[in-house]
Design a protein around this motif. Sequence first.
Motif, mmCIF file in Angstrom:
data_model
loop_
_atom_site.group_PDB
_atom_site.id
_atom_site.type_symbol
_atom_site.label_atom_id
_atom_site.label_comp_id
_atom_site.label_asym_id
_atom_site.label_seq_id
_atom_site.Cartn_x
_atom_site.Cartn_y
_atom_site.Cartn_z
ATOM 1 N N SER A 21 0.811 -1.212 0.000
ATOM 2 C CA SER A 21 0.000 0.000 0.000
ATOM 3 C C SER A 21 0.846 1.265 0.000
ATOM 4 O O SER A 21 0.372 2.330 0.348
ATOM 5 C CB SER A 21 -0.916 0.002 1.228
ATOM 6 N N GLY A 22 2.125 1.139 -0.400
ATOM 7 C CA GLY A 22 3.013 2.290 -0.448
ATOM 8 C C GLY A 22 3.880 2.398 0.791
ATOM 9 O O GLY A 22 3.632 1.753 1.812
ATOM 10 N N GLY A 23 4.947 3.212 0.699
ATOM 11 C CA GLY A 23 5.809 3.442 1.846
ATOM 12 C C GLY A 23 6.915 2.421 2.014
ATOM 13 O O GLY A 23 7.536 2.384 3.077
ATOM 14 N N SER A 24 7.202 1.600 0.982
ATOM 15 C CA SER A 24 8.258 0.600 1.095
ATOM 16 C C SER A 24 8.995 0.489 -0.228
ATOM 17 O O SER A 24 8.384 0.528 -1.302
ATOM 18 C CB SER A 24 7.687 -0.771 1.469
ATOM 19 N N ILE A 25 10.313 0.343 -0.128
ATOM 20 C CA ILE A 25 11.168 0.109 -1.296
ATOM 21 C C ILE A 25 11.958 -1.164 -1.039
ATOM 22 O O ILE A 25 12.547 -1.345 0.034
ATOM 23 C CB ILE A 25 12.108 1.297 -1.552
ATOM 24 N N LEU A 26 11.965 -2.048 -2.027
ATOM 25 C CA LEU A 26 12.611 -3.355 -1.902
ATOM 26 C C LEU A 26 13.995 -3.306 -2.540
ATOM 27 O O LEU A 26 14.133 -2.892 -3.701
ATOM 28 C CB LEU A 26 11.757 -4.424 -2.576
ATOM 29 N N LEU A 27 15.007 -3.724 -1.778
ATOM 30 C CA LEU A 27 16.384 -3.805 -2.267
ATOM 31 C C LEU A 27 16.761 -5.275 -2.411
ATOM 32 O O LEU A 27 16.547 -6.064 -1.483
ATOM 33 C CB LEU A 27 17.351 -3.113 -1.304
ATOM 34 N N TRP A 70 24.468 10.945 1.818
ATOM 35 C CA TRP A 70 24.345 9.558 2.241
ATOM 36 C C TRP A 70 24.178 9.460 3.749
ATOM 37 O O TRP A 70 24.912 10.092 4.496
ATOM 38 C CB TRP A 70 25.567 8.750 1.807
ATOM 39 N N LYS A 71 23.192 8.672 4.158
ATOM 40 C CA LYS A 71 22.943 8.413 5.573
ATOM 41 C C LYS A 71 22.849 6.912 5.794
ATOM 42 O O LYS A 71 22.238 6.198 4.988
ATOM 43 C CB LYS A 71 21.640 9.088 6.035
ATOM 44 N N ALA A 72 23.447 6.451 6.886
ATOM 45 C CA ALA A 72 23.427 5.017 7.181
ATOM 46 C C ALA A 72 21.998 4.557 7.440
ATOM 47 O O ALA A 72 21.242 5.190 8.183
ATOM 48 C CB ALA A 72 24.305 4.720 8.383
ATOM 49 N N LEU A 73 21.619 3.437 6.801
ATOM 50 C CA LEU A 73 20.269 2.909 6.934
ATOM 51 C C LEU A 73 20.255 1.614 7.741
ATOM 52 O O LEU A 73 19.446 1.446 8.654
ATOM 53 C CB LEU A 73 19.668 2.675 5.554
ATOM 54 N N ALA A 74 21.137 0.682 7.421
ATOM 55 C CA ALA A 74 21.153 -0.598 8.125
ATOM 56 C C ALA A 74 22.431 -1.349 7.776
ATOM 57 O O ALA A 74 23.131 -1.011 6.804
ATOM 58 C CB ALA A 74 19.935 -1.439 7.760
ATOM 59 N N GLU A 75 22.743 -2.340 8.581
ATOM 60 C CA GLU A 75 23.812 -3.300 8.301
ATOM 61 C C GLU A 75 23.219 -4.693 8.459
ATOM 62 O O GLU A 75 22.641 -5.012 9.502
ATOM 63 C CB GLU A 75 25.004 -3.112 9.253
ATOM 64 N N VAL A 76 23.343 -5.507 7.423
ATOM 65 C CA VAL A 76 22.756 -6.841 7.434
ATOM 66 C C VAL A 76 23.855 -7.869 7.220
ATOM 67 O O VAL A 76 24.866 -7.594 6.556
ATOM 68 C CB VAL A 76 21.676 -6.974 6.342
ATOM 69 N N PRO A 77 23.702 -9.062 7.750
ATOM 70 C CA PRO A 77 24.734 -10.091 7.578
ATOM 71 C C PRO A 77 24.735 -10.648 6.163
ATOM 72 O O PRO A 77 23.766 -10.490 5.405
ATOM 73 C CB PRO A 77 24.320 -11.159 8.601
ATOM 74 N N GLY A 104 24.311 -13.188 3.213
ATOM 75 C CA GLY A 104 23.259 -14.162 3.000
ATOM 76 C C GLY A 104 21.869 -13.577 3.017
ATOM 77 O O GLY A 104 20.908 -14.244 2.639
ATOM 78 N N THR A 105 21.728 -12.331 3.457
ATOM 79 C CA THR A 105 20.402 -11.711 3.481
ATOM 80 C C THR A 105 19.893 -11.458 2.061
ATOM 81 O O THR A 105 18.815 -11.898 1.674
ATOM 82 C CB THR A 105 20.437 -10.416 4.284
ATOM 83 N N GLN A 106 20.650 -10.665 1.321
ATOM 84 C CA GLN A 106 20.439 -10.412 -0.107
ATOM 85 C C GLN A 106 19.094 -9.768 -0.423
ATOM 86 O O GLN A 106 18.705 -9.690 -1.574
ATOM 87 C CB GLN A 106 20.618 -11.690 -0.932
ATOM 88 N N THR A 107 18.381 -9.321 0.568
ATOM 89 C CA THR A 107 17.147 -8.568 0.358
ATOM 90 C C THR A 107 16.883 -7.717 1.578
ATOM 91 O O THR A 107 17.172 -8.135 2.714
ATOM 92 C CB THR A 107 15.948 -9.495 0.074
ATOM 93 N N TYR A 108 16.333 -6.532 1.347
ATOM 94 C CA TYR A 108 16.052 -5.620 2.461
ATOM 95 C C TYR A 108 14.890 -4.726 2.034
ATOM 96 O O TYR A 108 14.835 -4.247 0.889
ATOM 97 C CB TYR A 108 17.279 -4.775 2.796
ATOM 98 N N THR A 109 13.960 -4.505 2.951
ATOM 99 C CA THR A 109 12.814 -3.635 2.688
ATOM 100 C C THR A 109 12.950 -2.362 3.498
ATOM 101 O O THR A 109 13.007 -2.416 4.735
ATOM 102 C CB THR A 109 11.493 -4.343 3.046
ATOM 103 N N ASP A 110 13.047 -1.260 2.816
ATOM 104 C CA ASP A 110 13.107 0.044 3.480
ATOM 105 C C ASP A 110 11.667 0.502 3.717
ATOM 106 O O ASP A 110 11.005 1.029 2.819
ATOM 107 C CB ASP A 110 13.872 1.046 2.609
ATOM 108 N N ALA A 111 11.173 0.262 4.933
ATOM 109 C CA ALA A 111 9.787 0.598 5.272
ATOM 110 C C ALA A 111 9.617 2.054 5.686
ATOM 111 O O ALA A 111 8.499 2.479 5.994
ATOM 112 C CB ALA A 111 9.290 -0.310 6.389
ATOM 113 N N SER A 112 10.703 2.814 5.713
ATOM 114 C CA SER A 112 10.617 4.212 6.119
ATOM 115 C C SER A 112 10.566 5.163 4.931
ATOM 116 O O SER A 112 10.643 6.379 5.104
ATOM 117 C CB SER A 112 11.821 4.576 7.001
#
Length: 406
Positions: A51-57, A85-92, A94-102
């Motif tokens: 419904s909006g508000g998310s970008i998939l990486l 540039w602003k830090a958003l997250a650090e993932v281990p 094997g993740t290979q996908t991240y959803t920016d819900a902000s």
Amino acid sequence: MRWAVGWILLAVLFTPSAVSAQGAAPPSPPVPTQALPAPTNFVAQDKPGDSGGSILLTWTDPDSAALPAGSLIEIRRAEAPAFEWKALAEVPLGTQTYTDASAAEKHTYRYELRARAPAAPADTTRAAAAAPTAAAGTAVVSEPASAHDNWFRKDRTNSLIATLIFLVALLGSIQMAHSGKPIFIRRIAGLNAVDEAIGRATETGKKVLYIPGIQSMDDIQTVASMSILGHVARATARYGTDLDVANKDPLTFASARETVRGAYLAEGRPDLYREEMVNYVTYDQFAFTAAVSARMVRERPATIFLVGYFFAESLILAETGQSVGAIQIAGQADPTQLPFFVATCDYTLIGEELYAASAYLSREPVLLGSIRGQDIYKALCIVVGLAGIAFATFGSMWVAKLLQTQ
């Protein structure tokens, strides 16, 4: 000459090289940043089906053999037009996908990924300003991306299928009713007793008292009560029985008056209709209750209908009606008041029986088909629920996952 030699010796002793020779360590150069392999196939896009508000990486991790143990993927974000540039997250790895819900809708973002090795422990013998830093790889930057609302949410496909099944059952049943095929609706004891109760009032020469609840016409139970009132009014017009309809709400009073007038006209007995049959008492809840209870005691009606939405006055009215020996038929969908009617009335329309009354009494094809379609869908829901319980008992949760929505 000896004084000059002494000053030279003192200068030599207190130079920085001399101090370092006595044990102080010189500052170490900073540890150079090590180049690490970069992630590949990096794509940033609006998350589909939301419904909006998310970008998939999404991306592909670099070869883990070329990375130190414990390495992470650093995610940074920049927003137009500044693109700071602003830090958003650090993932281990094997993740290979991240959803920016902000992410905000109608805002354009760029994303940056790079591998980062864990920082080595600091050497306590070195100066604080020269502490080692974590090695970072080459950054990869995405194309501009923005979030927006989507027309279709894939994670709610099961809700769409359930809705389509319900519509097929409903429209098919209505079509079946229009074709003239008989549709069975189980007997409702309270409605079957309407003619019997009105017949008793006719034989004894007493009136029928009808109370359509205390709510206005914006309540669905009051609307259902008007349907039953129309049937009762036609019966009293047919038998020539006196009818008394007491109202608390002005809008309900106006609707009840038109309903009774139409019923007498439909039966061809407009001469028996009187305006005072449908009367307005008062808008105050317990003043209305007291006035109607006093009317019951004085006039002792043979039949009382309590159909609609009632609150605390339900037991007062029902007990008073029982005390005068009247046949009482009640209808209520609120579970908090139903026990009082069940205990004090002869017949009670419980829950959906009240809503099905118009279909049961009028035998209108659209209403009959609607009742049948709803019953078919309820039966399917019961079957699916029982199947889910059975499968879950044996350790399979596929039915539960099939029904899950987000």
